[in-house]
Structure formats: C-alpha cells, structure tokens
Design a protein around this motif. Sequence first.
Motif, PDB file in Angstrom:
ATOM      1  N   MET A   1      60.141  47.673  18.558  1.00  0.00           N
ATOM      2  CA  MET A   1      61.377  48.048  18.693  1.00  0.00           C
ATOM      3  C   MET A   1      62.476  46.856  18.997  1.00  0.00           C
ATOM      4  O   MET A   1      62.061  45.851  19.604  1.00  0.00           O
ATOM      5  CB  MET A   1      61.282  48.843  20.233  1.00  0.00           C
ATOM      6  N   SER A   2      63.382  47.071  18.383  1.00  0.00           N
ATOM      7  CA  SER A   2      64.593  45.898  18.264  1.00  0.00           C
ATOM      8  C   SER A   2      65.152  45.943  19.532  1.00  0.00           C
ATOM      9  O   SER A   2      65.120  46.734  20.439  1.00  0.00           O
ATOM     10  CB  SER A   2      65.582  46.105  17.357  1.00  0.00           C
ATOM     11  N   ILE A   3      65.793  44.870  19.824  1.00  0.00           N
ATOM     12  CA  ILE A   3      66.676  44.681  21.069  1.00  0.00           C
ATOM     13  C   ILE A   3      67.740  45.632  21.334  1.00  0.00           C
ATOM     14  O   ILE A   3      67.850  46.361  22.405  1.00  0.00           O
ATOM     15  CB  ILE A   3      67.253  43.158  21.151  1.00  0.00           C
ATOM     16  N   SER A   4      68.381  45.896  20.163  1.00  0.00           N
ATOM     17  CA  SER A   4      69.390  46.905  20.153  1.00  0.00           C
ATOM     18  C   SER A   4      68.772  48.447  20.635  1.00  0.00           C
ATOM     19  O   SER A   4      69.185  49.155  21.444  1.00  0.00           O
ATOM     20  CB  SER A   4      70.193  47.117  18.935  1.00  0.00           C
ATOM     21  N   GLU A   5      67.720  48.757  20.087  1.00  0.00           N
ATOM     22  CA  GLU A   5      67.145  50.098  20.329  1.00  0.00           C
ATOM     23  C   GLU A   5      66.426  50.054  21.683  1.00  0.00           C
ATOM     24  O   GLU A   5      66.500  50.954  22.565  1.00  0.00           O
ATOM     25  CB  GLU A   5      65.892  50.014  19.153  1.00  0.00           C
ATOM     26  N   ARG A   6      66.122  48.803  22.118  1.00  0.00           N
ATOM     27  CA  ARG A   6      65.432  48.762  23.694  1.00  0.00           C
ATOM     28  C   ARG A   6      66.792  49.031  24.441  1.00  0.00           C
ATOM     29  O   ARG A   6      66.571  49.765  25.614  1.00  0.00           O
ATOM     30  CB  ARG A   6      65.024  47.342  24.078  1.00  0.00           C
ATOM     31  N   ILE A   7      67.892  48.421  24.308  1.00  0.00           N
ATOM     32  CA  ILE A   7      69.053  48.685  25.081  1.00  0.00           C
ATOM     33  C   ILE A   7      69.350  50.167  25.129  1.00  0.00           C
ATOM     34  O   ILE A   7      69.674  50.718  25.979  1.00  0.00           O
ATOM     35  CB  ILE A   7      69.972  47.835  24.603  1.00  0.00           C
ATOM     36  N   LEU A   8      69.512  50.806  24.063  1.00  0.00           N
ATOM     37  CA  LEU A   8      69.993  52.031  23.919  1.00  0.00           C
ATOM     38  C   LEU A   8      68.870  53.164  24.578  1.00  0.00           C
ATOM     39  O   LEU A   8      69.350  54.178  25.177  1.00  0.00           O
ATOM     40  CB  LEU A   8      69.890  52.520  22.454  1.00  0.00           C
ATOM     41  N   SER A   9      67.423  52.774  24.367  1.00  0.00           N
ATOM     42  CA  SER A   9      66.653  53.540  25.060  1.00  0.00           C
ATOM     43  C   SER A   9      66.501  53.539  26.547  1.00  0.00           C
ATOM     44  O   SER A   9      66.125  54.659  27.294  1.00  0.00           O
ATOM     45  CB  SER A   9      65.081  53.146  24.391  1.00  0.00           C
ATOM     46  N   ILE A  10      67.051  52.451  27.193  1.00  0.00           N
ATOM     47  CA  ILE A  10      67.126  52.510  28.591  1.00  0.00           C
ATOM     48  C   ILE A  10      68.436  52.584  29.254  1.00  0.00           C
ATOM     49  O   ILE A  10      68.610  52.447  30.370  1.00  0.00           O
ATOM     50  CB  ILE A  10      66.284  51.251  29.246  1.00  0.00           C
ATOM     51  N   SER A  11      69.448  52.901  28.486  1.00  0.00           N
ATOM     52  CA  SER A  11      70.948  52.823  28.738  1.00  0.00           C
ATOM     53  C   SER A  11      71.094  53.805  29.893  1.00  0.00           C
ATOM     54  O   SER A  11      71.987  53.618  30.952  1.00  0.00           O
ATOM     55  CB  SER A  11      71.838  53.329  27.826  1.00  0.00           C
ATOM     56  N   GLU A  12      70.455  55.040  30.289  1.00  0.00           N
ATOM     57  CA  GLU A  12      70.940  55.962  31.276  1.00  0.00           C
ATOM     58  C   GLU A  12      70.227  55.546  32.676  1.00  0.00           C
ATOM     59  O   GLU A  12      70.680  56.078  33.747  1.00  0.00           O
ATOM     60  CB  GLU A  12      69.990  57.282  30.926  1.00  0.00           C
ATOM     61  N   THR A  13      69.483  54.495  32.404  1.00  0.00           N
ATOM     62  CA  THR A  13      68.928  54.022  33.915  1.00  0.00           C
ATOM     63  C   THR A  13      69.524  52.650  34.236  1.00  0.00           C
ATOM     64  O   THR A  13      69.125  51.939  35.199  1.00  0.00           O
ATOM     65  CB  THR A  13      67.542  53.385  33.691  1.00  0.00           C
ATOM     66  N   LEU A  14      70.416  52.210  33.368  1.00  0.00           N
ATOM     67  CA  LEU A  14      70.978  50.837  33.899  1.00  0.00           C
ATOM     68  C   LEU A  14      72.197  51.283  34.813  1.00  0.00           C
ATOM     69  O   LEU A  14      73.015  52.078  34.616  1.00  0.00           O
ATOM     70  CB  LEU A  14      71.914  50.225  32.443  1.00  0.00           C
ATOM     71  N   SER A  15      72.827  50.239  35.395  1.00  0.00           N
ATOM     72  CA  SER A  15      73.925  50.115  36.037  1.00  0.00           C
ATOM     73  C   SER A  15      75.000  50.132  35.391  1.00  0.00           C
ATOM     74  O   SER A  15      74.962  49.744  34.073  1.00  0.00           O
ATOM     75  CB  SER A  15      73.968  48.705  37.270  1.00  0.00           C
ATOM     76  N   LYS A  16      76.483  50.410  35.941  1.00  0.00           N
ATOM     77  CA  LYS A  16      77.934  50.447  35.313  1.00  0.00           C
ATOM     78  C   LYS A  16      77.955  49.032  34.417  1.00  0.00           C
ATOM     79  O   LYS A  16      78.125  49.086  33.213  1.00  0.00           O
ATOM     80  CB  LYS A  16      78.820  50.826  36.164  1.00  0.00           C
ATOM     81  N   LYS A  17      77.568  47.921  35.231  1.00  0.00           N
ATOM     82  CA  LYS A  17      77.678  46.580  34.700  1.00  0.00           C
ATOM     83  C   LYS A  17      76.697  46.242  33.567  1.00  0.00           C
ATOM     84  O   LYS A  17      77.278  45.531  32.690  1.00  0.00           O
ATOM     85  CB  LYS A  17      77.807  45.675  35.767  1.00  0.00           C
ATOM     86  N   GLN A  18      75.398  46.599  33.691  1.00  0.00           N
ATOM     87  CA  GLN A  18      74.478  46.238  32.773  1.00  0.00           C
ATOM     88  C   GLN A  18      74.814  47.122  31.569  1.00  0.00           C
ATOM     89  O   GLN A  18      74.526  46.666  30.546  1.00  0.00           O
ATOM     90  CB  GLN A  18      73.226  46.837  33.515  1.00  0.00           C
ATOM     91  N   ASN A  19      75.311  48.438  31.626  1.00  0.00           N
ATOM     92  CA  ASN A  19      75.549  49.104  30.471  1.00  0.00           C
ATOM     93  C   ASN A  19      76.795  48.519  29.778  1.00  0.00           C
ATOM     94  O   ASN A  19      76.870  48.569  28.553  1.00  0.00           O
ATOM     95  CB  ASN A  19      76.051  50.505  30.929  1.00  0.00           C
TER      96      ASN A  19
END
Length: 288
Positions: A1-19
């Motif tokens: 899984m690419s870094i972009s895919e990793r970010i998108l896959s956990i976006s719902e669990t990230l804080s506002k600033k992390q998103n």
Amino acid sequence: MSISERILSISETLSKKQNLLGKFIVDNIFEAAMMNAPQIAGRAGVSKATLTRFVHTLGFESFADFHTELRKETLRNQEMKFRQEPYLDSNNSVYQKVFDLEMELMREALENMEQEIFEKSAEMLFEADQVMLVGGPIHNFLAFYAGNFMCGFRDNVRVVSQRDMEFLSLLRNAGQKSCALVFSYPRYSQEVQTITEMLSEKKVPVIGMTDSKLSPIVPFAKYTLLTPQKYIILADASASAMALIHSLMVAMYRKHSDRIRGMLEKYEKDILTTDMFVYKDYNFVKQL
C-alpha cells in the motif's frame, strides 16, 4: 500500500490537524518528498509534533523512515520523478518567476545543510593529494567553475568530463589520499555515474553534490552535499550549487589561510606579468 493509500485509508480516524497534514501530503506528494520536517509542517499549517504523531499513526518509527519511503515511492513513479513547474502559471514577469525559484531553492538548500558534512568536505578538498572535479558532459560547467578558482588555492586540481586517456591516467595514480567532487543532477548523467563507480572501485573518496539522498551517486559517496532542484524548462536552477561551491572555497581558506595566502600572493604576482585584466592595480589578497 502506498503512502497516499495509507493516508486515505485512515483519514476517518485522524484528528482535524492530521487530516489537514494528510491532505497536503497527498496533494503535493512530489513536493513533500523534497522537504524536511519543518518545511512540511509549516506548509501544511501544523506543528512539528503533529507531524511526528502523524507518521507514527501511519506505522513509521520516525520521520526519517517516513521520508525515505516517501522519496522511494515518488522515484518509482515513472510519470514524474523530478519537480517541475509550469512556466505559464503566473502573471509575474519571466525573470521574477526564475529569480523566485532560485531563491526558494537557495533557502531549501540552506535549511538542509549539514555543517559537519560541509566542514569535512572542505577539509578533504584541501588535504587530498589530488582533486578531480567530475561534471561529465552535462554539468561540467559546475566543475569548471569550481576548478577555475580552486586551482588558485591548491595544486593538482583536474576537471573530468569523460572517460578519456587523461582521466584514465589520473585514475591510475589515484587512491585513498585523493578525492573527487562529483556533480550529478537530474536526469543524472550515465557518464558521471560510471566515472563515480570507477572512482569508488579505486577507493577514491567521493564528495557527491546532488539534489537528493536517493540520487544514484549517493551509495558511492563518502560525503553528500544536497542542493535541491526544481525545473521550469530544461535549464538547471544552479544558483544554490554555485553558492555551495563558493562556500567550500571560503571554508578552505578560513581554515588554512596561512597556507593558501602564499599561493594567492603568487597568483596575484603572476597576473602582473600578463595582460589578463583591464584593472591591474586591485589586489584581492591585500584585502583578506
């Protein structure tokens, strides 16, 4: 899984600033791959602590691990390996756009400079029994710039542009007490790469001046000095590379002024016997 895919896959669990940070990286992945931690955090509008928590959330132990993987990922993308800007995307004048780009890269190079590596490189260039300046057919203008002035500081400085009889003669007598300053920038000259590998086989210490820690000459370099690149058209943005060469020569003089001054005084004396300059009375050495 690419870094972009990793970010998108956990976006719902990230804080506002992390998103916010994740969106910046996904939208500017090639740009982010060339930035350090403070630059990424600053451009995304978050703190460095938020960036640290973010890379841990993605499964990396440190920012360095995350950044290395990000660089590898972008280089594997064959559609765009290098940073390039459209030349018609601004209302400013052409010269304003070019000067802004050069100044941006100068700041980036300065922020990423490792002082210890810089000082050791300057010392090696002064103490080596011979110095080869390797620019190949593409970046020999940088080698000639360095050689034009470095020869006033020390003897046995040679510019290498190709694998010819002169280079093979230099290589035959080279070894661990010699050194080479190698210039390699995108798209990375094959001639320079081959010369660098030949120097490495002869145990010649290499100082690599290049745009990235993932440059193909880095595995063969004892020290690596980075000046990032970004393109508008085919021409290199070379102000930071030339400033770094200039800095190395000033550092050499600063540390060994007693030995170099004598060579410069002889140079100034020799000038008087030639008709090299229109203004013959000004002596740079007297101002040092």
